[in-house]
Design an enzyme around this catalytic site. Structure first.
Site, PDB file in Angstrom:
ATOM      1  N   LYS A 117       0.836  -1.207   0.000  1.00  0.00           N
ATOM      2  CA  LYS A 117       0.000   0.000   0.000  1.00  0.00           C
ATOM      3  C   LYS A 117       0.871   1.259   0.000  1.00  0.00           C
ATOM      4  CE  LYS A 117      -4.223  -1.889   1.850  1.00  0.00           C
ATOM      5  NZ  LYS A 117      -5.146  -2.068   2.956  1.00  0.00           N
ATOM      6  N   ASN A 149       5.048  -2.697  10.502  1.00  0.00           N
ATOM      7  CA  ASN A 149       3.940  -2.837  11.430  1.00  0.00           C
ATOM      8  C   ASN A 149       4.347  -2.162  12.744  1.00  0.00           C
ATOM      9  OD1 ASN A 149       1.989  -3.679  13.207  1.00  0.00           O
ATOM     10  ND2 ASN A 149       2.094  -5.833  12.657  1.00  0.00           N
ATOM     11  N   ASN A 170      -7.516  -1.353  14.061  1.00  0.00           N
ATOM     12  CA  ASN A 170      -7.515  -2.214  15.252  1.00  0.00           C
ATOM     13  C   ASN A 170      -7.003  -1.432  16.466  1.00  0.00           C
ATOM     14  OD1 ASN A 170      -4.438  -2.969  15.691  1.00  0.00           O
ATOM     15  ND2 ASN A 170      -4.834  -2.999  13.497  1.00  0.00           N
ATOM     16  N   CYS A 225     -16.050 -11.045   7.290  1.00  0.00           N
ATOM     17  CA  CYS A 225     -15.192  -9.864   7.217  1.00  0.00           C
ATOM     18  C   CYS A 225     -16.019  -8.611   7.491  1.00  0.00           C
ATOM     19  CB  CYS A 225     -14.482  -9.773   5.870  1.00  0.00           C
ATOM     20  SG  CYS A 225     -15.568  -9.384   4.513  1.00  0.00           S
ATOM     21  N   CYS A 235       1.103   9.316  29.853  1.00  0.00           N
ATOM     22  CA  CYS A 235      -0.072  10.208  29.878  1.00  0.00           C
ATOM     23  C   CYS A 235      -0.096  10.970  31.203  1.00  0.00           C
ATOM     24  CB  CYS A 235      -1.354   9.398  29.690  1.00  0.00           C
ATOM     25  SG  CYS A 235      -2.860  10.349  29.952  1.00  0.00           S
TER      26      CYS A 235
HETATM   27 ZN   LIG Z   1      -4.383   8.706  29.404  1.00  0.00          ZN
END
Ligand SMILES: [Zn+2]
Length: 427
Positions: free
Chosen positions: A139, A162, A199, A265, A323
């Protein structure tokens, strides 16, 4: 090449006429028709436009940027040419990512970084962008082929990998940090990361990379039944990250690959994917060029043409350590942000104070602002789309609970006061 072939045809024609022996003429005509056929093939090959040094606003047919530069003249964008300074990373070159890449290429983005490990299949032809003759190509290679033909001014970098593998993630991180395109840029080497994957594992990898780099990104997704989708802006520390409120599958630690049923699918429509790609790039342009408002979250339900919006604050108990680090930095930077906002407000000029509506005020009536100083906007921003309810009480409901309990405390105080008075009287 076309010019050389035309010269060759002219030479053959003049040579044929000056031949002393006419028996050679047929052989010459045969060669001439071969050359003419090659010349036709060359003429039918697509001609790539040359690179454009400066974006021009000149309204002529051969200017690829005249319609985009008109955004300046219309007062929508202050400086459109800035788009050439920006780098965008697109993770996942599928139904949404490939269309987003084409839109940004046509808009003349400075640099695009493309990530995917998959190959083009004929089963992808219900979507936009890829062509049947590209089936079997990676791709990333197919995207590079098409995008470089559309706009040779865009710097294209492709990564066939990936990002959920250890090596893939490392290459992804180092490519985001690379500042060779704009060495003076603050932060990472890209201005925005667009997640167009299908995903949760890949979304968590993008989330991890962006939290670590303090990189703003936009998430996008289309449902498996192809009739709804969403886009979301994620600013590490300022808004919820993908792990702050994870989907049930991620929170439960289930391997999503085990959920896929054999022979079944996901459905997909070029329409829904085109809408989501359009919303994603529209918000990307607003974010980069500073016009309009960037949506923190925008959903799309195609069955009802319903576009819900909402805002999500970061979770102080988020499972992602990076985070939490970004959340701490965001709180610490509040005074700097406030000072910058104040300076901006002052730079925009003094506010014109509105005079009183009536000069005389015989009864000394004054109007009190009924906005509460705290959480004045919570009511409107917490408004939920139809069919959704809060699991916990909102700030407004919590305050109501407290005020409802208040009279009971007053009665207690009165009883206490009565007892004290009786004690004084009896003394
Ligand atoms: Zn977070």
């Amino acid at each position: 090449m076309e010019i050389e072939l035309n010269d060759l045809i002219t030479d053959l024609q003049s040579l044929n006429q000056s031949l002393p022996d006419p028996s050679f003429r047929d052989a010459f005509l045969k060669i001439q028709s071969h050359v003419e056929h090659i010349a036709d093939l060359v003429r039918s090959q697509p001609v790539r436009r040359t690179k454009v040094k400066d974006m021009s606003a000149e309204v002529v047919d051969n200017n690829p940027y005249s319609r985009l530069m008109a955004l300046q003249r219309m007062g929508i964008v202050e400086n459109y040419e800035r788009i050439r300074d920006f780098s965008i990373a697109i993770v996942g070159i599928g139904g949404v990512g490939s269309v987003a890449a084409e839109m940004l290429t046509r808009c003349g983005i400075g640099r695009l970084l493309l990530y995917d490990y998959d190959k083009v299949e004929l089963a992808n032809m219900n979507r936009l962008f890829f062509r049947p003759d590209q089936a079997g190509m990676t791709k990333t290679d197919a995207a590079l082929q098409t995008l470089s033909d559309i706009n040779p001014d865009v710097v294209l970098e492709s990564f066939t990998l990936n990002i959920t593998t250890v090596d893939g993630f490392e290459t992804f991180m180092s490519s985001l940090k690379n500042k060779s395109f704009r060495p003076d840029k603050q932060g990472s080497g890209v201005d925005l990361v667009l997640s167009c994957v299908d995903n949760y594992e890949a979304r968590m990898a993008v989330n991890q990379a962006c939290n670590e780099l303090s990189q703003t990104w936009m998430e996008s997704g289309v449902s498996e039944d192809a009739v709804s989708g969403h886009i979301q802006l994620l600013i590490p520390g300022e808004t919820a990250c993908f792990a702050c409120a994870p989907p049930l599958v991620v929170a439960s630690g289930i391997d999503e690959r085990t959920l896929k049923r054999e022979g079944v699918c996901a459905a997909s429509l070029p329409t829904t994917m085109g809408v989501i790609a359009g919303l994603l790039v529209q918000n990307t342009l607003k974010f980069l060029l500073g016009f309009g408002q960037v949506s923190p979250y925008l959903g799309y339900n195609s069955l009802k043409d319903f576009f819900p919006t909402m805002q999500m604050k970061p979770n102080p108990q988020c499972s992602n350590a990076a985070c939490l680090k970004r959340q701490g930095e965001y709180i610490l930077a509040k005074p700097t942000r406030d000072a910058a906002a104040k300076a901006k407000l002052e730079a925009e000029g003094p506010l014109i104070e509105e005079g009183p509506l009536h000069d005389d005020n015989e009864w000394n009536i004054s109007v009190v602002d009924d906005c509460e100083p705290d959480g004045a906007n919570t009511k409107s921003s917490d408004a939920l789309p139809e069919g959704l309810t809060h699991e916990l009480p909102t700030a407004d409901e919590f305050q109501n609970l407290v005020t409802r309990e208040a009279p009971r405390n007053d009665n207690d105080d009165l009883d206490e006061l009565r007892k004290q008075l009786e004690a004084i009287n009896s003394a």
